[in-house]
Design a protein around this motif. Sequence first.
Motif, PDB file in Angstrom:
ATOM      1  N   UNK A   1      77.664  31.306  -8.053  1.00  0.00           N
ATOM      2  CA  UNK A   1      79.101  31.881  -7.778  1.00  0.00           C
ATOM      3  C   UNK A   1      79.529  31.496  -6.280  1.00  0.00           C
ATOM      4  N   UNK A   2      78.536  31.044  -5.483  1.00  0.00           N
ATOM      5  CA  UNK A   2      78.606  30.797  -3.976  1.00  0.00           C
ATOM      6  C   UNK A   2      77.751  29.888  -3.339  1.00  0.00           C
ATOM      7  N   UNK A   3      78.344  29.264  -2.521  1.00  0.00           N
ATOM      8  CA  UNK A   3      77.555  28.223  -1.710  1.00  0.00           C
ATOM      9  C   UNK A   3      76.833  28.776  -0.462  1.00  0.00           C
ATOM     10  N   UNK A   4      76.655  30.140  -0.393  1.00  0.00           N
ATOM     11  CA  UNK A   4      76.448  30.844   0.872  1.00  0.00           C
ATOM     12  C   UNK A   4      75.137  31.578   0.492  1.00  0.00           C
ATOM     13  N   UNK A   5      73.748  30.986   0.882  1.00  0.00           N
ATOM     14  CA  UNK A   5      72.598  31.620   0.512  1.00  0.00           C
ATOM     15  C   UNK A   5      72.038  32.662   1.395  1.00  0.00           C
ATOM     16  N   UNK A   6      73.026  32.810   2.666  1.00  0.00           N
ATOM     17  CA  UNK A   6      72.357  33.782   3.402  1.00  0.00           C
ATOM     18  C   UNK A   6      72.805  35.170   3.536  1.00  0.00           C
ATOM     19  N   UNK A   7      73.770  35.606   2.447  1.00  0.00           N
ATOM     20  CA  UNK A   7      74.130  36.990   2.462  1.00  0.00           C
ATOM     21  C   UNK A   7      73.462  37.495   1.062  1.00  0.00           C
TER      22      UNK A   7
ATOM     23  N   UNK B   1      72.879  29.705  18.854  1.00  0.00           N
ATOM     24  CA  UNK B   1      73.025  31.208  19.580  1.00  0.00           C
ATOM     25  C   UNK B   1      73.792  31.682  18.298  1.00  0.00           C
ATOM     26  N   UNK B   2      75.012  31.187  18.124  1.00  0.00           N
ATOM     27  CA  UNK B   2      75.958  31.681  16.840  1.00  0.00           C
ATOM     28  C   UNK B   2      75.308  32.132  15.713  1.00  0.00           C
ATOM     29  N   UNK B   3      74.530  30.941  15.198  1.00  0.00           N
ATOM     30  CA  UNK B   3      73.638  31.246  13.885  1.00  0.00           C
ATOM     31  C   UNK B   3      72.753  32.361  14.042  1.00  0.00           C
ATOM     32  N   UNK B   4      72.062  32.605  15.238  1.00  0.00           N
ATOM     33  CA  UNK B   4      71.065  33.487  15.134  1.00  0.00           C
ATOM     34  C   UNK B   4      71.927  34.801  15.028  1.00  0.00           C
TER      35      UNK B   4
ATOM     36  N   UNK C   1      73.501  35.762  11.552  1.00  0.00           N
ATOM     37  CA  UNK C   1      72.714  36.108  10.303  1.00  0.00           C
ATOM     38  C   UNK C   1      72.122  37.640  10.601  1.00  0.00           C
ATOM     39  N   UNK C   2      71.834  37.909  12.093  1.00  0.00           N
ATOM     40  CA  UNK C   2      71.377  39.307  12.118  1.00  0.00           C
ATOM     41  C   UNK C   2      72.783  40.300  11.921  1.00  0.00           C
TER      42      UNK C   2
ATOM     43  N   UNK D   1      71.592  38.724   5.083  1.00  0.00           N
ATOM     44  CA  UNK D   1      70.994  39.557   4.460  1.00  0.00           C
ATOM     45  C   UNK D   1      69.990  40.511   5.303  1.00  0.00           C
ATOM     46  N   UNK D   2      69.533  41.616   4.767  1.00  0.00           N
ATOM     47  CA  UNK D   2      68.658  42.578   5.692  1.00  0.00           C
ATOM     48  C   UNK D   2      67.290  41.772   5.983  1.00  0.00           C
ATOM     49  N   UNK D   3      66.985  40.822   5.407  1.00  0.00           N
ATOM     50  CA  UNK D   3      65.750  40.181   5.484  1.00  0.00           C
ATOM     51  C   UNK D   3      65.601  39.655   6.878  1.00  0.00           C
ATOM     52  N   UNK D   4      66.861  38.884   7.538  1.00  0.00           N
ATOM     53  CA  UNK D   4      66.962  38.485   8.721  1.00  0.00           C
ATOM     54  C   UNK D   4      66.637  39.489   9.868  1.00  0.00           C
ATOM     55  N   UNK D   5      67.128  40.607   9.725  1.00  0.00           N
ATOM     56  CA  UNK D   5      67.025  41.583  10.740  1.00  0.00           C
ATOM     57  C   UNK D   5      65.525  41.862  10.813  1.00  0.00           C
ATOM     58  N   UNK D   6      64.954  42.116   9.509  1.00  0.00           N
ATOM     59  CA  UNK D   6      63.295  42.388   9.543  1.00  0.00           C
ATOM     60  C   UNK D   6      62.685  41.330  10.203  1.00  0.00           C
ATOM     61  N   UNK D   7      63.101  40.088  10.033  1.00  0.00           N
ATOM     62  CA  UNK D   7      62.131  38.901  10.139  1.00  0.00           C
ATOM     63  C   UNK D   7      62.407  38.707  11.609  1.00  0.00           C
TER      64      UNK D   7
END
Length: 590
Positions: free
Chosen positions: A64-70, A136-139, A142-143, A147-153
């Motif tokens: 239901x979405x094309x956004x895999x980052x959230x 810079x914008x992407x980083x 995502x932070x 998804x929480x994964x990025x803050x940990x990664x």
Amino acid sequence: MKWLLSAFALLVLNVAHAEDFVRSHALVMHGEPALAADFSHLPYVNVDAPKQGSVTHEAQGTFDTFNPFIVKGNAAAGVGQIYDTLLTSNNDEAFAQYGLLAKSIDLPADRSWVRFNLRPEARFHDGKPVTAEDVVFTFNLLIEKGAPFYRAYYGSIKEVKAESASSVRFTFADGTNRELPLILGQLPILPKHFWKNHDFSKADLTVPLGSGPYKLGEFDTGRSISYQRVTDYWAKDLPINRGRYNFAEIKYEYYRDSSVALEAFKSGRIDYRIETSAKDWATAYTGPMFDSGKVHTDTLQNENPQGMQGFVFNTRRDLFKQSDVRKAIGLLFDFEWTNEQLFYGAYKRTNSYFAASELASIGLPKGGELALLEPFKKHLPEEVFTQEFTLDKTRGDGNIRPQMREALALLKGAGWSLDKGKLVDANGKQMHIEFLLYQKTFERIVLPYTRNLQKIGISTEVRVVDVSQYVNRVQNFDFDMVVGSFGQSSSPGNEQRDFWGSKAAEHVGSRNIIGVNSPVVDSLIEQIIAADDRQALIDATRALDRVLLWSYYVVPQWHLNAWRVAYWDKLKRPARNPKYALGLDSWWVE
């Protein structure tokens, strides 16, 4: 003379600056890259493969979405193919990253920062250049909203800065995290000029803009989606991409049941399938199309660590807080009977979180591994230091009375008792476990296990829900037990924080679905991340593996060091596979 002195001083300054870092075409975790800067193509591709044709894959559930980052929504299968990353992998190396969007990488000896120098020809699909500002914008996006994964990664990154239009620098909190430069290379770059006009936090069907080899084609929401090869893809002639991305179109068709998907494959509606069912592999791939060679069935070996798949306990539940309870429940899973009766003897029992690799703990701890564990001796079970971890073996005939007796003894010690055939706590409440599934085919594996649990008085329920509900419940840690898997690479690192880190246990949507909250585990994860050579990495990983195993966080299941692949004859593949991947991006249609 003043001019000459000034020029000389400037020259000396530039030389000194140049010696502050090494500029390279690739990054590796340890050692040197296998491919030189002037390599012509990856060693496992066919550079003469034709660029044509369509391939159809199956997908499970819906989207239901094309956004895999959230966290929200179910992202469409294959959507990652529309994005390019700073670096990309050579799947013949355990952990090596070669320039893609980045032409070169600057790294100092102390690894306290990394600079990516972008290729001037890099373009998004709308023709606009990929710039340092996009990185810079992407980083930051995502932070802040990913998804929480990025803050940990990316938790050890102190600052990101665009030094010019084509140069971006990441500064680290310290130089101990050797993996950070490589995992930053995996960052998919999003266009700032596109997302500043769209809501990134919404799980909707906004058609995204990328820079990768494919772009979004036609789709039927929740049922099918296609991607079209970008004919003027900016990176198509780079050595890292020669012989890859050969399909003109890639389609995904969604099925709610794998048995229906199998029939769709046999009818020719699906072109390619990885079979995960040992029973189906042994019995279902028969008939005229297989006998005639129209359909190929290959078992392709791989050298990947197999990670851990198992029945996962949610230790946030009071029921599962005691390791003896978890151990007791694990004793009632009869793998030997399951393997022979349901899997035709195809699998090996998984006995490590890094199974089938040199990273798996073996014997008793010694050397560097022992040195890492000894400071935590009072916080760990005595068996960590005195016994090799092994999983109990049954006779395979369905009779598990010795395991039942041991399980009941453990449960009695944890405060449970049998009362009129029911296992109850001090308040007389019966133990009840719900197994949450989204694949109905897994019921035949779970039900024999639950019957064994019922024999010692445990009430059980197997609940099969749709994918959306399953994902939502798991992300919110609303379950007793699920079937979970924790894939591993040959070079583990920052992702371990999200698997087992205490901070991740608190974040909805993290991969620490077990709820591991252990200072010992946290410390060992940081030792893995900071390992400065291969042996130090092996020691730290084995120590972590040993602690996780003796905590009985999962009931280990099984693994197979191969892919079982079926595909129609129109698909061709190179003469050999890469060591650590199936390499589908180098297949083609003939």
